[in-house]
Scaffold this motif. Structure first.
Motif, short mmCIF file in Angstrom:
data_model
loop_
_atom_site.label_atom_id
_atom_site.label_comp_id
_atom_site.label_asym_id
_atom_site.label_seq_id
_atom_site.Cartn_x
_atom_site.Cartn_y
_atom_site.Cartn_z
N VAL A 169 27.00 35.11 27.79
CA VAL A 169 27.14 35.69 29.12
C VAL A 169 28.59 36.01 29.48
N MET A 170 28.71 37.05 30.30
CA MET A 170 30.00 37.39 30.90
C MET A 170 30.08 36.62 32.22
N VAL A 171 31.13 35.83 32.37
CA VAL A 171 31.31 35.06 33.60
C VAL A 171 32.78 35.13 34.02
N GLN A 172 33.07 34.59 35.19
CA GLN A 172 34.46 34.50 35.63
C GLN A 172 35.23 33.65 34.61
N LYS A 173 36.44 34.08 34.26
CA LYS A 173 37.22 33.42 33.20
C LYS A 173 37.39 31.92 33.47
N GLU A 174 37.68 31.57 34.71
CA GLU A 174 37.87 30.15 35.07
C GLU A 174 36.63 29.32 34.80
N VAL A 175 35.48 29.91 35.09
CA VAL A 175 34.21 29.20 34.90
C VAL A 175 33.95 28.99 33.40
N ALA A 176 34.22 30.03 32.61
CA ALA A 176 34.05 29.93 31.15
C ALA A 176 34.94 28.81 30.60
N GLU A 177 36.17 28.76 31.10
CA GLU A 177 37.11 27.73 30.62
C GLU A 177 36.62 26.33 31.01
N VAL A 225 34.22 33.79 23.47
CA VAL A 225 34.34 34.75 22.37
C VAL A 225 35.18 35.98 22.73
N ALA A 226 35.42 36.20 24.02
CA ALA A 226 36.27 37.34 24.42
C ALA A 226 36.76 37.16 25.84
N ASN A 227 38.00 37.57 26.08
CA ASN A 227 38.52 37.65 27.45
C ASN A 227 38.46 39.12 27.86
N VAL A 228 38.03 39.37 29.10
CA VAL A 228 37.78 40.76 29.53
C VAL A 228 38.54 41.04 30.83
N PRO A 229 39.50 41.97 30.79
CA PRO A 229 40.28 42.27 32.00
C PRO A 229 39.47 43.06 33.05
N PRO A 230 39.92 43.05 34.32
CA PRO A 230 39.18 43.72 35.40
C PRO A 230 38.94 45.22 35.17
N ASN A 231 39.84 45.89 34.42
CA ASN A 231 39.68 47.35 34.28
C ASN A 231 38.52 47.75 33.36
N CYS A 232 37.79 46.76 32.84
CA CYS A 232 36.61 47.06 32.01
C CYS A 232 35.35 47.20 32.86
N PHE A 233 35.52 47.13 34.18
CA PHE A 233 34.35 47.18 35.09
C PHE A 233 34.52 48.24 36.15
N ILE A 234 33.38 48.67 36.69
CA ILE A 234 33.37 49.51 37.89
C ILE A 234 32.38 48.86 38.87
N PRO A 235 32.78 48.56 40.12
CA PRO A 235 34.15 48.48 40.61
C PRO A 235 34.89 47.31 39.92
N ARG A 236 36.20 47.34 39.99
CA ARG A 236 36.99 46.27 39.37
C ARG A 236 36.83 44.96 40.13
N PRO A 237 36.52 43.86 39.44
CA PRO A 237 36.50 42.57 40.14
C PRO A 237 37.93 42.10 40.41
N ASN A 238 38.07 41.12 41.28
CA ASN A 238 39.41 40.61 41.61
C ASN A 238 39.87 39.53 40.64
N VAL A 239 39.01 39.17 39.69
CA VAL A 239 39.33 38.07 38.77
C VAL A 239 39.13 38.52 37.33
N GLY A 240 39.76 37.79 36.41
CA GLY A 240 39.53 38.04 34.99
C GLY A 240 38.17 37.49 34.58
N SER A 241 37.61 38.03 33.52
CA SER A 241 36.29 37.61 33.05
C SER A 241 36.38 37.15 31.60
#
Length: 284
Positions: free
Chosen positions: A150-158, A185-201
């Motif tokens: 799953v794709m989740v908020q980066k902090e939650v994954a950590e 398995v991957a860090n995903v920056p906000p610019n990979c989404f529409i609309p951009r989230p305020n947090v890293g994923s």
């Protein structure tokens, strides 16, 4: 069918249906084919697999899943997306769309009907505000699972993969690690989404255990102890347990149990491993 991982194709579909993003559903659609490939590869989807996708959005990842899996069941809460999904997924006869709230769906029944009760794989770009209830619901309801990617908020994954003694280690870390082996398995920056989230994923894969890594007589009691231990992080374990009325365990009993485990009475919950919480639950 147009590849929705390409931003212009996503924008075209959104304009065609005059779709408005719903903040209450935490909608952020993925627009990066590289990230999509990473998710499919991390989930190790094969032609034998039945995949449950939670929150397919406009079908961006669903298209990729349908091309790799035997069968995909996509559960989408927003009724405004159902017409779009019927359009974007019209080329695939191995996809079933269910317009429901995932927290209210009988997933065990889906597994029984669609996969003969055999473990399924869950893949999702999860709405961040209900990540934990969704993941814990899958585990606690004993859904037959092979893995959750799953794709989740980066902090939650950590947090899910943290160990004792770190500031982000907590009840979620212990709960996830009781049921599965977590791996980012991957860090995903906000610019990979529409609309951009305020947090890293981040994309995290949880490979489910056939048997939990620790043996415990009363699972519910262990998790109640864990929750109490982290409800008041700054307090000692003895005080946290003693203050949790629902546990009905005195501070004296908690201290005696810790002494048996050769742990100081001043120890805090964040210092204990999953094995130690399992042992503690058998002593109090």
């Amino acid at each position: 069918m147009a590849n929705l991982g390409i931003p212009r194709n996503t924008i075209e579909i959104l304009q065609k249906y005059q779709f408005n993003f719903q903040k209450r559903y935490g909608q952020n659609f993925l627009i990066d084919t590289g990230v999509l490939d990473r998710i499919i590869s991390a989930a190790q989807i094969t032609r034998d697999d039945c995949v449950l996708e939670i929150g397919p959005g406009i079908g961006t990842m669903t298209q990729c899943l349908a091309e790799h899996a035997r069968q995909v069941v996509a559960v989408e809460i927003d009724k405004n997306l159902i017409l779009i999904l019927e359009d974007t997924l019209s080329a695939y006869d191995n996809v079933t769309i269910i317009n429901e709230d995932i927290l209210k769906v009988d997933i065990k029944k889906i597994v029984e009907e669609r996969n003969g009760g055999r473990p399924i794989k869950v893949v999702a770009n999860l709405p961040y505000y209900i990540t934990t209830p969704i993941i814990m619901g899958l585990f606690e309801n004993r859904v037959p699972l092979e893995s959750i990617t799953v794709m989740v908020q980066k902090e939650v994954a950590e947090r899910m993969q943290m160990g004792p003694g770190t500031k982000d280690y907590g009840a979620l870390s212990l709960a996830v690690q009781y049921y599965a082996k977590p791996e980012i398995v991957a860090n995903v920056p906000p610019n990979c989404f529409i609309p951009r989230p305020n947090v890293g994923s981040a994309v995290i894969r949880l490979t489910c255990y056939k048997e939990p890594p620790v043996q415990v007589a009363d699972e519910k009691k262990m998790f109640a102890l864990i929750r109490a231990s982290f409800n008041q992080r700054r307090k000692t374990l003895v005080n946290s347990i003693g203050n949790a009325r629902e546990l009905g365990i005195s501070k004296e009993r908690a201290a005696a149990a810790l002494e048996k485990m050769q742990l100081p009475a001043t120890v805090r919950g964040e210092a204990l491993t999953l094995e130690q919480f399992a042992e503690l639950s058998g002593l109090v």
